[in-house]
Enzyme design. Structure first.
Site, PDB file in Angstrom:
ATOM      1  N   THR A   1      -4.394   5.421   7.428  1.00 48.45           N
ATOM      2  CA  THR A   1      -5.320   4.444   6.832  1.00 48.45           C
ATOM      3  C   THR A   1      -4.869   3.036   7.215  1.00 48.45           C
ATOM      4  O   THR A   1      -5.286   2.068   6.599  1.00 48.45           O
ATOM      5  CB  THR A   1      -5.342   4.553   5.288  1.00 48.45           C
ATOM      6  OG1 THR A   1      -4.011   4.334   4.800  1.00 48.45           O
ATOM      7  CG2 THR A   1      -5.855   5.891   4.812  1.00 48.45           C
ATOM      8  N   SER A   2      -3.986   2.939   8.227  1.00 50.42           N
ATOM      9  CA  SER A   2      -3.395   1.632   8.526  1.00 50.42           C
ATOM     10  C   SER A   2      -4.093   0.937   9.695  1.00 50.42           C
ATOM     11  O   SER A   2      -4.947   0.076   9.475  1.00 50.42           O
ATOM     12  CB  SER A   2      -1.898   1.797   8.755  1.00 50.42           C
ATOM     13  OG  SER A   2      -1.280   0.553   8.636  1.00 50.42           O
ATOM     14  N   ARG A   3      -3.743   1.273  10.922  1.00 48.20           N
ATOM     15  CA  ARG A   3      -4.429   0.732  12.095  1.00 48.20           C
ATOM     16  C   ARG A   3      -4.467   1.802  13.172  1.00 48.20           C
ATOM     17  O   ARG A   3      -3.474   2.516  13.398  1.00 48.20           O
ATOM     18  CB  ARG A   3      -3.719  -0.511  12.645  1.00 48.20           C
ATOM     19  CG  ARG A   3      -3.983  -1.790  11.862  1.00 48.20           C
ATOM     20  CD  ARG A   3      -5.435  -2.266  11.928  1.00 48.20           C
ATOM     21  NE  ARG A   3      -5.688  -3.442  11.111  1.00 48.20           N
ATOM     22  CZ  ARG A   3      -6.090  -3.435   9.846  1.00 48.20           C
ATOM     23  NH1 ARG A   3      -6.311  -2.293   9.220  1.00 48.20           N
ATOM     24  NH2 ARG A   3      -6.315  -4.560   9.205  1.00 48.20           N
TER      25      ARG A   3
ATOM     26  N   HIS B   1     -13.241   3.303   8.146  1.00 48.28           N
ATOM     27  CA  HIS B   1     -12.492   2.133   7.652  1.00 48.28           C
ATOM     28  C   HIS B   1     -13.026   1.678   6.292  1.00 48.28           C
ATOM     29  O   HIS B   1     -13.478   0.533   6.128  1.00 48.28           O
ATOM     30  CB  HIS B   1     -12.560   0.981   8.669  1.00 48.28           C
ATOM     31  CG  HIS B   1     -11.373   0.063   8.586  1.00 48.28           C
ATOM     32  ND1 HIS B   1     -10.753  -0.468   9.684  1.00 48.28           N
ATOM     33  CD2 HIS B   1     -10.691  -0.425   7.509  1.00 48.28           C
ATOM     34  CE1 HIS B   1      -9.760  -1.246   9.298  1.00 48.28           C
ATOM     35  NE2 HIS B   1      -9.702  -1.237   7.989  1.00 48.28           N
ATOM     36  N   GLN B   2     -12.987   2.583   5.336  1.00 51.98           N
ATOM     37  CA  GLN B   2     -13.506   2.266   4.005  1.00 51.98           C
ATOM     38  C   GLN B   2     -12.421   2.222   2.941  1.00 51.98           C
ATOM     39  O   GLN B   2     -12.724   2.110   1.754  1.00 51.98           O
ATOM     40  CB  GLN B   2     -14.611   3.270   3.608  1.00 51.98           C
ATOM     41  CG  GLN B   2     -14.106   4.681   3.326  1.00 51.98           C
ATOM     42  CD  GLN B   2     -15.206   5.602   2.808  1.00 51.98           C
ATOM     43  OE1 GLN B   2     -15.996   6.114   3.588  1.00 51.98           O
ATOM     44  NE2 GLN B   2     -15.264   5.802   1.499  1.00 51.98           N
TER      45      GLN B   2
ATOM     46  N   PHE C   1     -10.501  -0.050   1.990  1.00 48.11           N
ATOM     47  CA  PHE C   1     -10.524  -1.287   1.175  1.00 48.11           C
ATOM     48  C   PHE C   1     -11.781  -1.382   0.313  1.00 48.11           C
ATOM     49  O   PHE C   1     -11.874  -2.287  -0.515  1.00 48.11           O
ATOM     50  CB  PHE C   1     -10.524  -2.512   2.122  1.00 48.11           C
ATOM     51  CG  PHE C   1     -11.838  -2.676   2.842  1.00 48.11           C
ATOM     52  CD1 PHE C   1     -12.139  -1.903   3.941  1.00 48.11           C
ATOM     53  CD2 PHE C   1     -12.804  -3.560   2.379  1.00 48.11           C
ATOM     54  CE1 PHE C   1     -13.361  -2.017   4.585  1.00 48.11           C
ATOM     55  CE2 PHE C   1     -14.037  -3.680   3.015  1.00 48.11           C
ATOM     56  CZ  PHE C   1     -14.306  -2.899   4.124  1.00 48.11           C
TER      57      PHE C   1
ATOM     58  N   ILE D   1       0.841  -1.211   0.000  1.00 44.71           N
ATOM     59  CA  ILE D   1       0.000   0.000   0.000  1.00 44.71           C
ATOM     60  C   ILE D   1       0.872   1.257   0.000  1.00 44.71           C
ATOM     61  O   ILE D   1       0.558   2.231  -0.702  1.00 44.71           O
ATOM     62  CB  ILE D   1      -0.981  -0.018   1.198  1.00 44.71           C
ATOM     63  CG1 ILE D   1      -1.978  -1.178   1.028  1.00 44.71           C
ATOM     64  CG2 ILE D   1      -1.721   1.316   1.322  1.00 44.71           C
ATOM     65  CD1 ILE D   1      -2.875  -1.427   2.222  1.00 44.71           C
TER      66      ILE D   1
ATOM     67  N   ASP E   1      -8.791   6.938   8.629  1.00 47.12           N
ATOM     68  CA  ASP E   1      -9.728   5.922   8.141  1.00 47.12           C
ATOM     69  C   ASP E   1      -9.837   4.806   9.178  1.00 47.12           C
ATOM     70  O   ASP E   1     -10.663   3.908   9.039  1.00 47.12           O
ATOM     71  CB  ASP E   1      -9.239   5.347   6.794  1.00 47.12           C
ATOM     72  CG  ASP E   1     -10.259   4.405   6.175  1.00 47.12           C
ATOM     73  OD1 ASP E   1     -11.458   4.794   6.108  1.00 47.12           O
ATOM     74  OD2 ASP E   1      -9.888   3.289   5.763  1.00 47.12           O
TER      75      ASP E   1
ATOM     76  N   GLU F   1     -12.151   1.846  17.215  1.00 46.10           N
ATOM     77  CA  GLU F   1     -13.161   1.770  16.145  1.00 46.10           C
ATOM     78  C   GLU F   1     -14.115   0.595  16.279  1.00 46.10           C
ATOM     79  O   GLU F   1     -15.240   0.646  15.777  1.00 46.10           O
ATOM     80  CB  GLU F   1     -12.480   1.741  14.759  1.00 46.10           C
ATOM     81  CG  GLU F   1     -11.744   0.458  14.449  1.00 46.10           C
ATOM     82  CD  GLU F   1     -11.178   0.459  13.024  1.00 46.10           C
ATOM     83  OE1 GLU F   1     -10.468   1.400  12.659  1.00 46.10           O
ATOM     84  OE2 GLU F   1     -11.450  -0.509  12.284  1.00 46.10           O
TER      85      GLU F   1
HETATM   86  P1  NAI Z   1       2.724  -4.894   3.489  1.00 54.58           P
HETATM   87  O1  NAI Z   1       3.052  -6.054   4.372  1.00 54.58           O
HETATM   88  O2  NAI Z   1       2.812  -5.048   2.019  1.00 54.58           O
HETATM   89  O3  NAI Z   1       3.624  -3.637   3.895  1.00 54.58           O
HETATM   90  C1  NAI Z   1       3.828  -3.239   5.220  1.00 54.58           C
HETATM   91  C2  NAI Z   1       5.199  -2.570   5.275  1.00 54.58           C
HETATM   92  O4  NAI Z   1       5.375  -2.055   6.598  1.00 54.58           O
HETATM   93  C3  NAI Z   1       6.359  -3.546   5.003  1.00 54.58           C
HETATM   94  O5  NAI Z   1       7.216  -2.998   4.047  1.00 54.58           O
HETATM   95  C4  NAI Z   1       7.037  -3.679   6.371  1.00 54.58           C
HETATM   96  O6  NAI Z   1       8.441  -3.886   6.267  1.00 54.58           O
HETATM   97  C5  NAI Z   1       6.718  -2.321   6.979  1.00 54.58           C
HETATM   98  N1  NAI Z   1       6.833  -2.280   8.436  1.00 54.58           N
HETATM   99  C6  NAI Z   1       6.596  -3.254   9.334  1.00 54.58           C
HETATM  100  N2  NAI Z   1       6.808  -2.791  10.590  1.00 54.58           N
HETATM  101  C7  NAI Z   1       7.200  -1.496  10.450  1.00 54.58           C
HETATM  102  C8  NAI Z   1       7.567  -0.488  11.365  1.00 54.58           C
HETATM  103  N3  NAI Z   1       7.571  -0.716  12.687  1.00 54.58           N
HETATM  104  N4  NAI Z   1       7.905   0.725  10.879  1.00 54.58           N
HETATM  105  C9  NAI Z   1       7.911   0.956   9.537  1.00 54.58           C
HETATM  106  N5  NAI Z   1       7.571   0.036   8.622  1.00 54.58           N
HETATM  107  C10 NAI Z   1       7.224  -1.179   9.076  1.00 54.58           C
HETATM  108  O7  NAI Z   1       1.250  -4.458   3.950  1.00 54.58           O
HETATM  109  P2  NAI Z   1       0.238  -3.564   3.095  1.00 54.58           P
HETATM  110  O8  NAI Z   1      -0.611  -4.430   2.257  1.00 54.58           O
HETATM  111  O9  NAI Z   1       0.965  -2.434   2.479  1.00 54.58           O
HETATM  112  O10 NAI Z   1      -0.711  -3.011   4.274  1.00 54.58           O
HETATM  113  C11 NAI Z   1      -0.235  -2.092   5.236  1.00 54.58           C
HETATM  114  C12 NAI Z   1      -1.286  -1.928   6.319  1.00 54.58           C
HETATM  115  O11 NAI Z   1      -2.437  -1.280   5.789  1.00 54.58           O
HETATM  116  C13 NAI Z   1      -1.853  -3.239   6.892  1.00 54.58           C
HETATM  117  O12 NAI Z   1      -1.017  -3.764   7.904  1.00 54.58           O
HETATM  118  C14 NAI Z   1      -3.184  -2.819   7.443  1.00 54.58           C
HETATM  119  O13 NAI Z   1      -3.024  -2.447   8.795  1.00 54.58           O
HETATM  120  C15 NAI Z   1      -3.548  -1.582   6.608  1.00 54.58           C
HETATM  121  N6  NAI Z   1      -4.724  -1.799   5.757  1.00 54.58           N
HETATM  122  C16 NAI Z   1      -5.765  -0.917   5.842  1.00 54.58           C
HETATM  123  C17 NAI Z   1      -6.883  -1.062   5.048  1.00 54.58           C
HETATM  124  C18 NAI Z   1      -8.021  -0.105   5.097  1.00 54.58           C
HETATM  125  O14 NAI Z   1      -9.115  -0.428   4.614  1.00 54.58           O
HETATM  126  N7  NAI Z   1      -7.850   1.087   5.653  1.00 54.58           N
HETATM  127  C19 NAI Z   1      -6.997  -2.197   4.117  1.00 54.58           C
HETATM  128  C20 NAI Z   1      -5.821  -3.026   4.058  1.00 54.58           C
HETATM  129  C21 NAI Z   1      -4.740  -2.842   4.864  1.00 54.58           C
END
Ligand code: NAI
Length: 336
Positions: free
Chosen positions: A236-238, A299-300, A302, A159, A262, A267
């Protein structure tokens, strides 16, 4: 397949049913849905199902997992990427297979991130309401160009890189911080820096890393103090990545100039529900909603047609693989 597993879906909305029933045409699983969230009390509803399907705000702690195992469940299928809400070691101990959907349309979340930035930046959320009331005054709507600004991305995985890609057309300088460098981010012109540097130089900071024990509340009073005055924060992460009370204090002091969320640390009590006839019990969320420079979506990130289609297809593929004892790359419990 020797038998047709029953999959019991928790926290299921009408749209979940629609996308999963469509994807199930290729599998013929026995699908059952409840709007109830999953927790230790509701786990027994899954009696008779070999598989349960859970979402981001379900509570898959040790008590819940034990109750699921006692009800005869063998597989926990998460229809989301994050798994910080699952006690994986306990699942493994109980012999439950936990599968997830690690990647589905990262562009969906990246594009939502861009929408949040551009909305806050130009006060479109305020303009929309104002114009509908017949008020065409521009007072309070002054924005700033993104061109020439610096954007810091924390987390440059799927992302984060998709966000860098959509931002790269806007003439911004891209800074990144990650525990593992990603060549795709560098190929987009992104530059890796330390967290201190990212905080000190970024006009906009956007979070794209998973929530872990080590980065809980990484955005707190101390880290905010190291940021630029008037910084825009986007999450938009957690929700647990941000100490909400610290960010409210920083909004009041104007240290934080804009905030887009988001996701929100509390939440699970609020998001994905219609509470419009009720009194909001969460004082921090209520306070956040009073700021003109705060934009919250429920949380939209996705929630696009493409992402929902992929989530349903990958989830059912995961269940099929585990049911047929095939290797499933998305099985989290195998990696422990
Ligand atoms: P991904 O696994 O492809 O990328 C996550 C990145 O974060 C990796 O490069 C990892 O090395 C890095 N990382 C891990 N710990 C870290 C730290 N302490 N500091 C800095 N970087 C760190 O995951 P992706 O698909 O990019 O998703 C990221 C996050 O987005 C998910 O964990 C989830 O929480 C959130 N998400 C939110 C959605 C939404 O609807 N708002 C939908 C899908 C995911």
């Amino acid at each position: 397949m020797d038998f047709t597993p029953r999959i019991y879906f928790y926290s299921a909305q009408k749209y979940d049913k629609a996308f999963f029933e469509q994807a199930n045409a290729a599998y013929g699983f026995d699908l059952a849905f409840t709007e109830s969230p999953l927790n230790a009390d509701t786990a027994r509803l899954a009696e008779g199902a070999e598989v349960i399907c859970a979402f981001v705000n379900d509570t898959l702690d040790a008590d819940c997992l034990r109750a699921l195992a006692a009800a005869g469940v063998r597989t926990v299928a998460l229809r989301c990427a994050g798994f910080n809400h699952v006690d994986l070691p306990e699942a493994k101990r109980l012999g439950l297979a936990v599968v997830s959907v690690p990647a589905y349309s990262p562009e969906a979340v990246a594009e939502h991130t861009l929408a949040l930035i551009l909305t806050l930046n130009r006060n479109t959320h305020r303009a929309y309401v104002r114009v509908r009331e017949g008020d065409f005054n521009l007072k309070g709507l002054l924005g700033f160009n993104l061109n020439g600004r610096t954007v810091g991305l924390i987390g440059t995985g799927r992302i984060g890189v998709a966000t860098a890609r959509v931002l790269s057309g806007l003439g911004v300088e891209l800074l990144g911080y990650d525990v593992h460098e990603n060549p795709d981010f560098k190929a987009l012109g992104g530059q890796y820096v330390g967290l201190d540097d990212l905080y000190a130089r970024s006009d906009i900071i956007s979070l794209h890393c998973p929530l872990t024990e080590s980065n809980h509340y990484m955005i707190n009073a101390e880290s905010i103090a190291r940021m630029r005055d008037g910084v825009m924060l986007v999450n938009t992460s957690r929700g647990g990545l941000i100490d909400t009370e610290a960010v409210i204090a920083a909004l009041k002091s104007k240290k934080v100039g804009h905030l887009a969320l988001d996701v929100y640390e509390q939440e699970s009590d609020v998001f994905f529900r219609d509470l419009s006839d009720e009194i909001l019990a969460d004082d921090n969320l209520s306070r956040l909603l009073t700021f003109p420079n705060v934009l919250i979506t429920g949380h939209q990130g996705f929630f696009t047609h493409e992402a929902m289609t992929q989530i349903a297809e990958i989830t059912l593929r995961n269940v099929a693989a585990v049911s047929q004892s095939e290797t499933c790359n998305n099985e989290l419990t195998r990696r422990l």
